[in-house]
Scaffold this active site. Sequence first.
Site, short mmCIF file in Angstrom:
data_model
loop_
_atom_site.label_atom_id
_atom_site.label_comp_id
_atom_site.label_asym_id
_atom_site.label_seq_id
_atom_site.Cartn_x
_atom_site.Cartn_y
_atom_site.Cartn_z
N ASP A 255 0.92 -1.28 0.08
CA ASP A 255 -0.29 -0.22 -0.07
C ASP A 255 0.91 1.24 0.01
O ASP A 255 1.87 1.21 0.68
CB ASP A 255 -0.86 -0.13 1.31
CG ASP A 255 -2.14 1.01 1.11
OD1 ASP A 255 -3.08 0.61 0.86
OD2 ASP A 255 -1.66 2.33 1.53
N LYS B 215 -0.07 2.47 6.01
CA LYS B 215 -0.92 1.75 6.34
C LYS B 215 -0.32 0.00 6.51
O LYS B 215 -0.70 -0.64 7.04
CB LYS B 215 -2.05 1.62 5.18
CG LYS B 215 -2.94 2.77 5.48
CD LYS B 215 -4.02 2.89 4.46
CE LYS B 215 -4.83 4.13 4.48
NZ LYS B 215 -5.94 4.37 3.38
N ASP C 227 -8.78 0.89 -4.38
CA ASP C 227 -9.65 1.69 -4.56
C ASP C 227 -9.91 2.32 -5.91
O ASP C 227 -10.86 3.32 -6.02
CB ASP C 227 -9.81 2.75 -3.47
CG ASP C 227 -8.57 3.55 -3.83
OD1 ASP C 227 -7.78 3.43 -4.43
OD2 ASP C 227 -8.47 4.56 -2.53
N ASN C 228 -9.17 1.67 -6.78
CA ASN C 228 -9.51 2.45 -8.16
C ASN C 228 -9.16 1.47 -9.44
O ASN C 228 -8.39 0.48 -9.24
CB ASN C 228 -8.20 3.56 -8.26
CG ASN C 228 -7.08 2.83 -8.32
OD1 ASN C 228 -6.33 2.49 -9.39
ND2 ASN C 228 -6.28 2.77 -7.02
N CYS D 276 -11.74 -12.58 -17.65
CA CYS D 276 -11.14 -11.96 -16.91
C CYS D 276 -11.97 -10.43 -16.64
O CYS D 276 -13.01 -10.14 -16.90
CB CYS D 276 -9.77 -11.34 -17.57
SG CYS D 276 -9.73 -10.27 -18.60
N CYS E 136 -15.30 6.43 -2.95
CA CYS E 136 -15.70 6.52 -1.59
C CYS E 136 -15.64 8.03 -0.99
O CYS E 136 -16.44 8.49 -0.39
CB CYS E 136 -14.88 5.60 -0.44
SG CYS E 136 -15.26 3.82 -0.79
#
Length: 339
Positions: A58, A84, A128-129, A169, A184
Amino acid sequence: MEQQRERYSRQILFSPIGEEGQALLLEKKVLIVGMGALGTVLASHLVRAGVGTVTFADRDYVEKSNLQRQVLFDEDDVAEALPKAVAAERKLRKVNSDITIQGIVADVTRDNMDDLLDGVDLVLDGTDNFQTRFLINDACFKKGIPFVYGGAVSSRGMTAIFIPGETPCLRCFIKEGDTGGQTCDMIGVISPVVDIVGSFQAVEAIKFLVQANKSQRNSLLSFDIWNYHMFELKFSTPDHDCPTCQLHEYPALQMEEGEMVTSLCGRETVQINARSSFDLKEWATKLQVIGTVKETPFLLRVELDNGMKFVLFPDGRTLVQGTEDVTEAKALYRKYIGL
């Protein structure tokens, strides 16, 4: 071995796993890309289940807004501005000291993906993308490694396991540019949907790792837990024009990254990856004349008088916070750090 049997006793009693399945789990290596909301749920499940090696990567650090849904973090992590990956590794080592747990502070890119995939049996999506998801998809299908996709936003979730040579896929279902752009940070998210998506991902991962092939779900599952809608799209023939699983072009692996300036949608942040490294102590001294500096072993945060922030990482990345305008971010970066 007796201690391991005690730790995993309730899981071993579950007959589809049993002693044989538990032994398989302890031999496996998984990679989780992203240690945010989904990543923390995934890592917690797989570490507690006894997967032998759990590695996660991350690029970000813990902020207060993460605590609502990112289950491995607490206020101390925010105060220390911990990456993180570092915070998650510390927590998870206290959960299970019998397995190998490795947190990597890095932006996952075309350049480091091969190294991250070395020896991995399965990859799980905690991102998140879709830019990173397409990269994972292409890299996994090129190397023949299964990929468990998951996404959560608002009260909606979506998940599937994609297995090279057996299933379509991600690109067969979702095309680049057709992802809607909702994040988000733009429309919010409730914590329960994250737990549900992560749990669906984790159970498909465990099925695959214990070779429970007949129980594997062959569909793309989507749902809205607030309005209680659920839809399952059964896998069929792959898209014959798919550039990844049919044409083997792997477009995400062919892109020229160049200077790597990326606007992180909805976060008022631009990431600039124009240097190979930063000496944080050296740059703390240089930048203290332009704003308030906070240095940790993992990053350097500088708040300018106008409210904008720089966050510098040892691997050469910089987050310019307070704008999504790439031109403005590059101008600030050029003025104070230099391009």
